[in-house]
Design a protein around this motif. Structure first.
Motif, PDB file in Angstrom:
ATOM      1  N   ASP A   1       0.843  -1.194   0.000  1.00  0.00           N
ATOM      2  CA  ASP A   1       0.000   0.000   0.000  1.00  0.00           C
ATOM      3  C   ASP A   1       0.884   1.251   0.000  1.00  0.00           C
ATOM      4  OD1 ASP A   1       0.939   0.226   2.582  1.00  0.00           O
ATOM      5  OD2 ASP A   1      -0.972  -0.247   3.543  1.00  0.00           O
ATOM      6  N   ASN A   2       0.301   2.398   0.305  1.00  0.00           N
ATOM      7  CA  ASN A   2       1.034   3.658   0.147  1.00  0.00           C
ATOM      8  C   ASN A   2       1.641   4.190   1.437  1.00  0.00           C
ATOM      9  OD1 ASN A   2      -1.226   4.551   1.479  1.00  0.00           O
ATOM     10  ND2 ASN A   2      -2.142   5.558  -0.312  1.00  0.00           N
TER      11      ASN A   2
ATOM     12  N   ASN B   1       4.971   8.219   4.205  1.00  0.00           N
ATOM     13  CA  ASN B   1       4.441   8.044   2.851  1.00  0.00           C
ATOM     14  C   ASN B   1       5.149   9.010   1.914  1.00  0.00           C
ATOM     15  OD1 ASN B   1       2.315  10.043   4.277  1.00  0.00           O
ATOM     16  ND2 ASN B   1       2.511  10.591   2.118  1.00  0.00           N
TER      17      ASN B   1
ATOM     18  N   TRP C   1       1.629   9.997  -2.533  1.00  0.00           N
ATOM     19  CA  TRP C   1       0.876   8.834  -2.046  1.00  0.00           C
ATOM     20  C   TRP C   1       0.952   7.631  -2.986  1.00  0.00           C
ATOM     21  CZ3 TRP C   1      -0.883   8.400   2.830  1.00  0.00           C
ATOM     22  CH2 TRP C   1      -1.002   9.587   3.563  1.00  0.00           C
ATOM     23  N   SER C   2       2.044   7.526  -3.756  1.00  0.00           N
ATOM     24  CA  SER C   2       2.224   6.328  -4.577  1.00  0.00           C
ATOM     25  C   SER C   2       2.625   5.148  -3.700  1.00  0.00           C
ATOM     26  CB  SER C   2       3.270   6.578  -5.656  1.00  0.00           C
ATOM     27  OG  SER C   2       4.511   6.975  -5.083  1.00  0.00           O
ATOM     28  N   ASN C   3       2.453   3.945  -4.221  1.00  0.00           N
ATOM     29  CA  ASN C   3       2.610   2.727  -3.427  1.00  0.00           C
ATOM     30  C   ASN C   3       4.078   2.326  -3.254  1.00  0.00           C
ATOM     31  OD1 ASN C   3      -0.111   2.497  -3.073  1.00  0.00           O
ATOM     32  ND2 ASN C   3      -0.400   0.921  -4.634  1.00  0.00           N
TER      33      ASN C   3
END
Length: 516
Positions: free
Chosen positions: A383-384, A475, A479-481
């Motif tokens: 996830d991010n 993060n 907000w990229s993973n």
């Protein structure tokens, strides 16, 4: 013993008087010979009293003939909770036939040693005599109020606080089925509190449950109930958080914040049944986690003005309930089966402000040595956010200044933004004193082209003590993973364990871990 023929009792020592007595003793010691030495170290209760709290232990009648056990119980602790001798099956085995003899032994012991007593418990779904469950529904309320009236009247002046209703919720926050709930619905709780107040207007009245220590569905239900009772004018003074913890399950989520919301309602909070069990056999990692959990509970209570005190659910493994209830688990208490102190005791003493450390974590003069423990707080590795939980433990013999300490957790940045945001979500030290930033690694390695660096603005870590859980999060600004599966410092473990891929530095010198 009938209610009519019960013995008259002198008034119990109240909490303010008890705390004042402990402080006076500490002052007298200082005047007589300066600060306490290792041979004159303050008791747990004296340390707690200096912070405006009590520190107590549960006990039970079969233990008291053990002279060595009773000596420590009577000297180290300022409060007692009877484990079984005030429960319904003991005090009213047949309807209207009361026997308070076993409970009287506990209150007599407490009076002889200047201790306060928490009564446990007036209404509970368990340890009920069979006749209660066999009653027609229309007789349950009368039987319950008669029982409360008789017992609370008998112990008026000898019991400072009552767990009036015990364990009323299921894990999801719904009400637990019991003869009382079946007959009266949730109104049985208000009825019980009113009956207890009528019988002893001076006793503090609590609701008590387990797994309500941290924020969650069960504590939310307790909070909603408490608000409703207070709005209805029902006499309620406090919430008891049992705190039967286990190192394999992680520390309760945001325990201090949970205490604070009950305190904001005008309620006291008490840690009523603290122990920290582990899967046997014990090892160094489990013992360090246990010590940290105990210290974190103390830290949370000390940080909340209306947390009045802490009770351990008996102080020694010799008389622990855990092995019989949780096969394969144990070693849950502050003293071992031979009544010898364990590392957890040193952590509790350090958290309470003792300067002596209370134990023997290292040789005198040995430099302070830190190690890092880690658990993943994120259920997804793709996830991010990255959410490491960290703890530092001082395994040396001298205190370490936290302002000299930095910690590095390495990860890979993947694609996306090259700038980051970082947070401290919770720490018993206070997130205001925890610093955090992301930096690029000078020499990138597989799974380690960046690191989260954690530091501290102030404070020190005593021998054997832990920082407690530090909940961190980062993060990318877009907000990229991430893909944490190949990160150097990441593991999937959700309970704390030694983390040799997290580096700890004191004064810039590596003291723990292996750099990538």
């Amino acid at each position: 013993m009938s209610l009519v023929n019960r013995r008259r009792r002198s008034r119990a020592v109240g909490l303010p008087a008890l705390l004042a007595g402990a402080l006076a003793l500490a002052l007298a010691t200082t005047l007589a010979g300066g600060p306490a030495t290792a041979a004159q170290q303050s008791t747990l209760h004296e340390l707690a009293a200096a912070q405006g709290k009590y520190f107590g232990s549960a006990t039970d009648n079969p233990e008291l003939p053990d002279a060595a056990y009773a000596a420590t119980l009577g000297s180290e602790f300022g409060q007692i909770t009877p484990g079984n001798s005030m429960k319904w099956d003991t005090t009213e085995p047949a309807r209207g036939q009361f026997n308070f003899a076993k409970g009287d032994v506990i209150t007599d012991f407490a009076q002889q040693h200047g201790q306060i007593v928490r009564g446990h418990t007036l209404v509970w779904h368990s340890q009920l005599p069979g006749w209660v469950g066999a009653l027609p529904s229309d007789q349950v309320e009368t039987a319950m109020t008669d029982h409360i009236t008789a017992e609370a009247t008998h112990y008026r002046g000898a019991v400072a606080a009552w767990d009036v209703v015990n364990e009323m919720f299921n894990e999801d926050g719904t009400y637990r089925t019991s003869p009382f709930y079946t007959a009266m619905g949730k109104d049985y709780i208000a009825t019980a509190l009113r009956a207890a107040h009528a019988a002893d207007p001076d006793a503090k009245l609590y609701l008590n449950d387990y797994n309500v220590e941290g924020l969650g569905a069960k504590s939310d239900a307790m909070y909603a109930l408490a608000k409703e009772l207070l709005a209805d004018g029902v006499p309620l003074d406090g919430i008891g958080m049992q705190a039967h913890l286990a190192v394999q399950y992680g520390f309760p989520y945001r325990m201090q914040a949970n205490m604070e919301r009950f305190a904001a309602l005008g309620l006291d909070v008490a840690v009523t049944e603290l122990d920290v069990r582990m899967q046997l056999p014990a090892d160094a990692t489990k013992v360090a986690s246990q010590s940290s959990y105990y210290a974190q509970v103390v830290d949370a209570c000390l940080a909340v003005r209306r947390c009045v005190g802490i009770t351990v659910w008996d102080y020694t493994d010799k008389y622990s309930w855990v092995p019989d209830t949780f096969p394969g688990e144990g070693a849950a208490n502050l003293y071992d089966e031979n009544l010898q102190p364990k590392p957890a005791l040193a952590s509790v003493r350090a958290a309470l402000g003792a300067e002596d450390g209370g134990g023997d974590p290292g040789e005198p003069g040995e430099p302070g040595t830190l190690k890092a423990l880690y658990r993943s707080s994120d259920s997804s590795a793709t996830d991010n956010q990255i959410k490491p939980g960290l703890q530092l433990v001082n395994t040396g013999g001298t205190a370490v200044a936290l302002s000299d300490v930095t910690v590095r957790y390495w990860f890979s940045s993947e694609s996306g933004a090259a700038t980051y945001r970082t947070w401290c979500d919770w720490s018993p030290l206070g997130c205001g004193t925890v610093t955090h930033r992301v930096a690029a690694a000078g020499t990138p390695a597989a799974g380690a082209d960046h690191y989260l660096e954690v530091g501290f603005g102030s404070g020190s870590l005593a021998p054997g003590a832990s920082t407690g859980e530090i909940q961190l999060r980062l993060n990318k600004t877009d907000w990229s993973n991430f893909d944490e599966s190949d990160d150097y410092s990441h593991s999937t473990g959700t309970t704390y364990s030694d983390a040799d891929r997290i580096a700890v530095y004191v004064g810039g010198e590596l003291v723990w871990g292996v750099e990538p």
